[in-house]
Write a protein that holds these residues in place. Structure first.
Motif, PDB file in Angstrom:
ATOM      1  N   VAL A  15       0.849  -1.191   0.000  1.00 20.90           N
ATOM      2  CA  VAL A  15       0.000   0.000   0.000  1.00 20.90           C
ATOM      3  C   VAL A  15       0.883   1.239   0.000  1.00 20.90           C
ATOM      4  CG1 VAL A  15      -1.710   1.327   1.297  1.00 20.90           C
ATOM      5  CG2 VAL A  15      -1.893  -1.164   1.171  1.00 20.90           C
ATOM      6  N   VAL A  16       0.604   2.146  -0.922  1.00 21.08           N
ATOM      7  CA  VAL A  16       1.362   3.395  -1.007  1.00 21.08           C
ATOM      8  C   VAL A  16       0.383   4.569  -1.015  1.00 21.08           C
ATOM      9  CG1 VAL A  16       3.339   2.402  -2.210  1.00 21.08           C
ATOM     10  CG2 VAL A  16       1.411   3.268  -3.541  1.00 21.08           C
ATOM     11  N   GLN A  17       0.879   5.736  -0.664  1.00 20.46           N
ATOM     12  CA  GLN A  17       0.032   6.934  -0.635  1.00 20.46           C
ATOM     13  C   GLN A  17       0.009   7.654  -1.975  1.00 20.46           C
ATOM     14  OE1 GLN A  17       1.819   8.919   2.787  1.00 20.46           O
ATOM     15  NE2 GLN A  17       0.032   8.374   4.019  1.00 20.46           N
ATOM     16  N   GLY A  18       0.885   7.270  -2.874  1.00 24.34           N
ATOM     17  CA  GLY A  18       0.918   7.923  -4.170  1.00 24.34           C
ATOM     18  C   GLY A  18       1.981   7.302  -5.054  1.00 24.34           C
ATOM     19  N   VAL A  19       1.997   7.757  -6.312  1.00 32.12           N
ATOM     20  CA  VAL A  19       2.907   7.179  -7.298  1.00 32.12           C
ATOM     21  C   VAL A  19       4.369   7.389  -6.905  1.00 32.12           C
ATOM     22  CG1 VAL A  19       2.867   9.272  -8.739  1.00 32.12           C
ATOM     23  CG2 VAL A  19       3.406   7.051  -9.775  1.00 32.12           C
ATOM     24  N   HIS A  20       4.661   8.500  -6.227  1.00 34.80           N
ATOM     25  CA  HIS A  20       6.053   8.773  -5.863  1.00 34.80           C
ATOM     26  C   HIS A  20       6.616   7.700  -4.928  1.00 34.80           C
ATOM     27  CE1 HIS A  20       3.617  10.470  -2.649  1.00 34.80           C
ATOM     28  NE2 HIS A  20       4.676  10.512  -1.869  1.00 34.80           N
ATOM     29  N   LYS A  21       5.759   7.135  -4.087  1.00 34.47           N
ATOM     30  CA  LYS A  21       6.213   6.066  -3.189  1.00 34.47           C
ATOM     31  C   LYS A  21       6.485   4.775  -3.966  1.00 34.47           C
ATOM     32  CE  LYS A  21       6.311   8.034   0.854  1.00 34.47           C
ATOM     33  NZ  LYS A  21       7.590   8.151   1.602  1.00 34.47           N
ATOM     34  N   ALA A  22       5.676   4.531  -4.991  1.00 38.86           N
ATOM     35  CA  ALA A  22       5.923   3.351  -5.831  1.00 38.86           C
ATOM     36  C   ALA A  22       7.246   3.486  -6.582  1.00 38.86           C
ATOM     37  CB  ALA A  22       4.768   3.169  -6.808  1.00 38.86           C
ATOM     38  N   VAL A  23       7.537   4.682  -7.068  1.00 35.88           N
ATOM     39  CA  VAL A  23       8.815   4.936  -7.750  1.00 35.88           C
ATOM     40  C   VAL A  23       9.975   4.729  -6.766  1.00 35.88           C
ATOM     41  CG1 VAL A  23      10.235   6.693  -8.872  1.00 35.88           C
ATOM     42  CG2 VAL A  23       7.805   6.497  -9.449  1.00 35.88           C
ATOM     43  N   GLU A  24       9.765   5.172  -5.536  1.00 34.74           N
ATOM     44  CA  GLU A  24      10.802   5.014  -4.507  1.00 34.74           C
ATOM     45  C   GLU A  24      11.102   3.539  -4.256  1.00 34.74           C
ATOM     46  OE1 GLU A  24      10.699   5.941   0.162  1.00 34.74           O
ATOM     47  OE2 GLU A  24      10.357   7.731  -1.093  1.00 34.74           O
ATOM     48  N   ILE A  25      10.054   2.705  -4.234  1.00 33.60           N
ATOM     49  CA  ILE A  25      10.257   1.264  -4.057  1.00 33.60           C
ATOM     50  C   ILE A  25      11.097   0.712  -5.206  1.00 33.60           C
ATOM     51  CG2 ILE A  25       9.105  -0.991  -4.024  1.00 33.60           C
ATOM     52  CD1 ILE A  25       6.710   0.427  -2.654  1.00 33.60           C
ATOM     53  N   ALA A  26      10.776   1.131  -6.433  1.00 33.64           N
ATOM     54  CA  ALA A  26      11.525   0.651  -7.609  1.00 33.64           C
ATOM     55  C   ALA A  26      12.990   1.059  -7.539  1.00 33.64           C
ATOM     56  CB  ALA A  26      10.880   1.191  -8.885  1.00 33.64           C
ATOM     57  N   ARG A  27      13.272   2.260  -7.086  1.00 30.50           N
ATOM     58  CA  ARG A  27      14.670   2.716  -6.960  1.00 30.50           C
ATOM     59  C   ARG A  27      15.406   1.924  -5.879  1.00 30.50           C
ATOM     60  NH1 ARG A  27      15.199   7.035 -10.166  1.00 30.50           N
ATOM     61  NH2 ARG A  27      13.478   8.539 -10.323  1.00 30.50           N
ATOM     62  N   ASN A  28      14.704   1.604  -4.794  1.00 30.32           N
ATOM     63  CA  ASN A  28      15.345   0.918  -3.670  1.00 30.32           C
ATOM     64  C   ASN A  28      15.506  -0.575  -3.898  1.00 30.32           C
ATOM     65  OD1 ASN A  28      15.556   3.317  -2.247  1.00 30.32           O
ATOM     66  ND2 ASN A  28      13.628   3.029  -1.129  1.00 30.32           N
ATOM     67  N   GLU A  29      14.706  -1.124  -4.842  1.00 30.44           N
ATOM     68  CA  GLU A  29      14.785  -2.562  -5.116  1.00 30.44           C
ATOM     69  C   GLU A  29      14.979  -2.780  -6.618  1.00 30.44           C
ATOM     70  OE1 GLU A  29      12.141  -5.163  -3.000  1.00 30.44           O
ATOM     71  OE2 GLU A  29      11.474  -3.547  -1.660  1.00 30.44           O
ATOM     72  N   PRO A  30      16.160  -2.442  -7.123  1.00 27.37           N
ATOM     73  CA  PRO A  30      16.403  -2.483  -8.567  1.00 27.37           C
ATOM     74  C   PRO A  30      16.303  -3.874  -9.187  1.00 27.37           C
ATOM     75  CG  PRO A  30      18.459  -2.137  -7.359  1.00 27.37           C
ATOM     76  CD  PRO A  30      17.352  -1.983  -6.374  1.00 27.37           C
ATOM     77  N   GLY A  31      16.365  -4.912  -8.368  1.00 22.10           N
ATOM     78  CA  GLY A  31      16.269  -6.262  -8.907  1.00 22.10           C
ATOM     79  C   GLY A  31      14.845  -6.768  -9.050  1.00 22.10           C
ATOM     80  N   ARG A  32      13.857  -5.951  -8.664  1.00 23.27           N
ATOM     81  CA  ARG A  32      12.459  -6.356  -8.735  1.00 23.27           C
ATOM     82  C   ARG A  32      11.686  -5.430  -9.666  1.00 23.27           C
ATOM     83  NH1 ARG A  32      10.333  -8.711  -4.194  1.00 23.27           N
ATOM     84  NH2 ARG A  32       8.503  -9.053  -5.532  1.00 23.27           N
ATOM     85  N   ASP A  33      10.662  -5.969 -10.323  1.00 22.13           N
ATOM     86  CA  ASP A  33       9.768  -5.148 -11.139  1.00 22.13           C
ATOM     87  C   ASP A  33       8.637  -4.623 -10.261  1.00 22.13           C
ATOM     88  OD1 ASP A  33      11.328  -5.705 -13.269  1.00 22.13           O
ATOM     89  OD2 ASP A  33       9.878  -6.955 -14.340  1.00 22.13           O
ATOM     90  N   VAL A  34       8.378  -3.340 -10.374  1.00 25.36           N
ATOM     91  CA  VAL A  34       7.356  -2.685  -9.558  1.00 25.36           C
ATOM     92  C   VAL A  34       6.287  -2.097 -10.472  1.00 25.36           C
ATOM     93  CG1 VAL A  34       6.887  -0.850  -7.878  1.00 25.36           C
ATOM     94  CG2 VAL A  34       9.052  -2.124  -7.769  1.00 25.36           C
ATOM     95  N   VAL A  35       5.027  -2.425 -10.200  1.00 25.08           N
ATOM     96  CA  VAL A  35       3.910  -1.883 -10.985  1.00 25.08           C
ATOM     97  C   VAL A  35       2.977  -1.116 -10.056  1.00 25.08           C
ATOM     98  CG1 VAL A  35       1.982  -2.367 -12.532  1.00 25.08           C
ATOM     99  CG2 VAL A  35       4.027  -3.811 -12.610  1.00 25.08           C
ATOM    100  N   PHE A  36       2.712   0.117 -10.408  1.00 22.15           N
ATOM    101  CA  PHE A  36       1.764   0.936  -9.671  1.00 22.15           C
ATOM    102  C   PHE A  36       0.398   0.836 -10.342  1.00 22.15           C
ATOM    103  CE2 PHE A  36      -0.157   5.288  -9.060  1.00 22.15           C
ATOM    104  CZ  PHE A  36      -0.468   5.134  -7.717  1.00 22.15           C
ATOM    105  N   ILE A  37      -0.626   0.428  -9.580  1.00 22.07           N
ATOM    106  CA  ILE A  37      -1.986   0.363 -10.114  1.00 22.07           C
ATOM    107  C   ILE A  37      -2.554   1.782 -10.062  1.00 22.07           C
ATOM    108  CG2 ILE A  37      -4.205  -0.802 -10.047  1.00 22.07           C
ATOM    109  CD1 ILE A  37      -1.759  -2.637 -10.458  1.00 22.07           C
ATOM    110  N   SER A  38      -2.581   2.409 -11.205  1.00 26.80           N
ATOM    111  CA  SER A  38      -2.811   3.853 -11.285  1.00 26.80           C
ATOM    112  C   SER A  38      -4.287   4.154 -11.542  1.00 26.80           C
ATOM    113  CB  SER A  38      -1.936   4.418 -12.418  1.00 26.80           C
ATOM    114  OG  SER A  38      -1.821   5.803 -12.336  1.00 26.80           O
ATOM    115  N   VAL A  39      -5.047   4.238 -10.443  1.00 26.38           N
ATOM    116  CA  VAL A  39      -6.471   4.532 -10.552  1.00 26.38           C
ATOM    117  C   VAL A  39      -6.724   5.999 -10.233  1.00 26.38           C
ATOM    118  CG1 VAL A  39      -7.110   2.175  -9.914  1.00 26.38           C
ATOM    119  CG2 VAL A  39      -6.996   3.939  -8.150  1.00 26.38           C
TER     120      VAL A  39
END
Length: 343
Positions: free
Chosen positions: A101-125
């Protein structure tokens, strides 16, 4: 409160016929229910809710697409409201995958930067309120392991569809204050019915109702702005420019509605690298409705939550059958919290 009493008295003096107005904003529904406004309105003034909850109008096929991404091993980042919305194979909450659970897209981007070996998808509703922030994030060149599943919707095409169908017998609309803060209200001026942009305090909503009723009595239609402290006719020009730099409208299904032309937002081809559908070969399929849930009718303004035989029995916030009982902007959850306690 004296101001509210004065506005309410004016409203009672103006309403001399059967009037049905629709709002298209989950926050308006929450404010109306929390303040108990329906209980003090003229008996012949009816306010119905429309498709104003972005989570609620996300069709089951898009939830299933998010679950497909979980199965592919992606980290799925989402707003909390989407967690428990049922898909064909359960919900994101029950998927057993790495759902955050994230509060916004910026937090999802932060997860992707911190975990470069994983694919991160933000469900953008979301409607036009949230789309510009997602566009800004895409333009900031997020890492390659980040993408979005775009589930954004545009409000005016849905209003056009509702007016064309005429099933709710609407005399006018209370326009969504948050959306209009971003988009302004120019694009609503094409609709030949009374419309008012309203804020979210009880007095704001009552003033909006007075202004709409005055138009009906005068036999005119225009867009009045009862929320000038936040909304202008042109809206936030920079935010709109960002949104349309990254996204383009396309035909898309809404839950409770058929495919509505030019009512969704998808990434433009030049940003396809951030499109989870393209990146992972995900298909969004139409899913036929099989439950007794009447979320579809609630979202079209032709039924109230309490009209559903599941409401408050089989379907509760703890055991939701439909999305309108899940989101804090969903009419069924709002009625369960407020209106059912007044019955």
């Amino acid at each position: 409160m004296a101001v509210g009493k004065e506005i309410l008295d004016t409203l009672h003096s103006l309403v001399d016929q059967e009037i049905t107005l629709m709002h298209i904003c989950g926050t308006h529904e929450a404010a109306i229910a929390r303040a108990g406004l329906r209980s003090v309105l003229p008996s012949n003034l009816k306010i119905v809710m429309g498709p104003g909850c972005p989570v609620c109008i996300t069709p089951q096929g898009e939830i299933d697409a998010a679950l497909d991404l979980v199965e592919k091993g992606c980290i799925v980042a989402t707003y909390g409201d989407l967690l428990r919305v049922p898909g064909s194979k359960g919900s994101l909450e029950s998927s057993g995958g790495d759902v955050r659970v994230v509060q916004g897209v910026h937090k999802a981007v932060e997860i992707a930067r911190n975990e470069p070996g994983r694919d991160v998808v933000f469900i953008s509703v979301g409607f036009e309120t949230t789309a510009p922030t997602v566009a800004a994030a895409i333009l900031a060149n997020p890492p390659e392991n980040f993408s979005i599943l775009s589930c954004h919707r545009l409000v005016p095409p849905a209003m056009a569809w509702l007016l064309e169908q005429g099933e709710a017998s609407l005399q006018g609309f209370i326009l969504p204050g948050h959306v209009c803060t971003v988009m302004g209200y120019e694009e609503y001026e094409r609709f030949p019915v009374p419309q008012v942009v309203a804020g979210f305090e009880p007095e704001d909503i009552l003033l909006g109702l007075v202004m709409a009723v005055q138009q009906i009595r005068e036999g005119v239609h225009r867009v009045d702005n009862a929320y000038p402290r936040a909304v202008s006719r042109e809206g936030n020009v920079k935010a709109k420019r960002l949104m349309y730099e990254v996204f383009e409208p396309f035909d898309v299904e809404w839950r409770g509605f058929p495919v509505i032309p030019k009512s969704g937002l998808r990434l433009k081809p030049e940003f396809a690298g951030y499109d989870a559908q393209e990146k992972y070969g995900i298909e969004i399929r139409h899913v036929d409705k099989h439950s007794a849930c009447i979320c579809d009718k609630v979202l079209r303004g032709v039924a109230r939550p309490s009209d559903c035989r599941l409401f408050g029995k089989v379907c509760t916030p703890r055991t939701p059958v439909g999305p309108c009982m899940v989101s804090h902007e969903g009419a069924c959850k709002i009625w369960h919290l407020y209106e059912s306690k007044r019955a």
